[in-house]
Design an enzyme around this catalytic site. Structure first.
Site, PDB file in Angstrom:
ATOM      1  N   ASP A   5     101.539  85.500-107.803  1.00  0.00           N
ATOM      2  CA  ASP A   5     100.676  85.880-108.808  1.00  0.00           C
ATOM      3  C   ASP A   5     100.073  84.662-109.204  1.00  0.00           C
ATOM      4  O   ASP A   5     100.525  83.847-110.012  1.00  0.00           O
ATOM      5  CB  ASP A   5     101.590  86.678-109.961  1.00  0.00           C
ATOM      6  CG  ASP A   5     100.645  87.188-111.163  1.00  0.00           C
ATOM      7  OD1 ASP A   5      99.804  87.793-110.805  1.00  0.00           O
ATOM      8  OD2 ASP A   5     101.030  86.756-112.395  1.00  0.00           O
ATOM      9  N   GLU A  65      98.097  88.407-105.153  1.00  0.00           N
ATOM     10  CA  GLU A  65      97.197  89.292-106.090  1.00  0.00           C
ATOM     11  C   GLU A  65      95.678  88.964-105.743  1.00  0.00           C
ATOM     12  O   GLU A  65      95.341  87.706-105.549  1.00  0.00           O
ATOM     13  CB  GLU A  65      97.533  89.007-107.351  1.00  0.00           C
ATOM     14  CG  GLU A  65      96.653  89.973-108.067  1.00  0.00           C
ATOM     15  CD  GLU A  65      97.146  89.473-109.822  1.00  0.00           C
ATOM     16  OE1 GLU A  65      96.534  88.515-110.338  1.00  0.00           O
ATOM     17  OE2 GLU A  65      97.813  90.512-110.563  1.00  0.00           O
ATOM     18  N   ASP A 138     104.558  86.952-115.521  1.00  0.00           N
ATOM     19  CA  ASP A 138     104.098  86.348-114.284  1.00  0.00           C
ATOM     20  C   ASP A 138     105.123  86.322-113.124  1.00  0.00           C
ATOM     21  O   ASP A 138     104.911  86.629-111.876  1.00  0.00           O
ATOM     22  CB  ASP A 138     103.707  84.942-114.282  1.00  0.00           C
ATOM     23  CG  ASP A 138     102.721  84.790-115.667  1.00  0.00           C
ATOM     24  OD1 ASP A 138     101.334  84.771-115.439  1.00  0.00           O
ATOM     25  OD2 ASP A 138     103.208  84.677-116.756  1.00  0.00           O
TER      26      ASP A 138
END
Length: 216
Positions: A5, A65, A138
């Site tokens: 992430d 991501e 996160d």
């Protein structure tokens, strides 16, 4: 499977293993850098951490991501830079890289492409059978990325679940006598994802047409 992430202040990292439809946590963490440091120093710190994780875990895939434009240009630029670091580090080691959109990951983990962060964190905690939710968000987002990729691109493709009988996941985990690990049935989250995808198909579109996670 390693989920990344991307973020410059906080970069979430989450690794899982997948056996059939059963997913287990391997490691999770967050790399942090101080805004007081020069940009190049912060990028080096994140790059070094990524190298350490990849060398230590040797994942068979890295899920990152996918970065979208946001109103805050400086934030999206920094996020894109870190995403690039992850992709380069993986490619240098011959590790396949996949990009996943936020709605794709949310749909895969919760069955709802518009789920909030807390809902994603709750489902990640249940799917992995964790005693406590991964924090900060996160970390949960990174694990959600890894879970999404494991279910969509792992040994048992999600599309292959369409004809499987329904079944509920065991409380707090996924490996009881009635769970996917024992019977081959999809988890409740996977069932919701399949229903969401089927509904989207009937509407003339797909839930998972693109690639990235939980927005920041």
């Amino acid at each position: 499977m390693l989920g990344v992430d991307p973020g410059l202040t906080r970069c979430g990292l989450g690794a899982v293993t997948a056996t059939g439809r059963t997913v287990r946590i391997v490691d999770v963490g967050v790399v942090t850098t101080s805004p007081d440091l020069p940009l190049e120093a912060r990028l080096v710190a994140v790059a070094d951490a990524l190298d350490t994780w990849l060398d230590r875990l040797a994942p068979d895939a890295v899920a990152v991501e996918r970065v979208f434009a946001q109103s805050n240009v400086s934030t999206v630029t920094a996020t894109a830079q870190v995403a690039g670091l992850a992709m380069v580090a993986a490619h240098r080691r011959g590790i396949p890289v996949a990009l996943h959109t936020p709605s794709e990951v949310k749909a895969a983990v919760t069955g709802n492409g518009r789920a909030g962060k807390e809902q994603v964190t709750t489902m990640v905690t249940r799917v992995l059978g964790l005693d406590a939710p991964p924090r900060p968000a996160d970390a949960a987002d990174a694990l959600a990325l890894a879970i999404c990729h494991a279910w969509r691109g792992g040994p048992v493709p999600v599309a292959a679940l369409a004809g499987a009988p329904g079944g509920a996941a065991a409380p707090g985990g996924v490996a009881s006598a009635s769970s996917p690990g024992a019977t081959g049935e999809p988890t409740s989250a996977q069932q919701r994802w399949l229903r969401a995808e089927a509904s989207a198909r009937r509407a003339g579109r797909r839930v998972v047409a693109a690639q990235r996670t939980v927005g920041r």
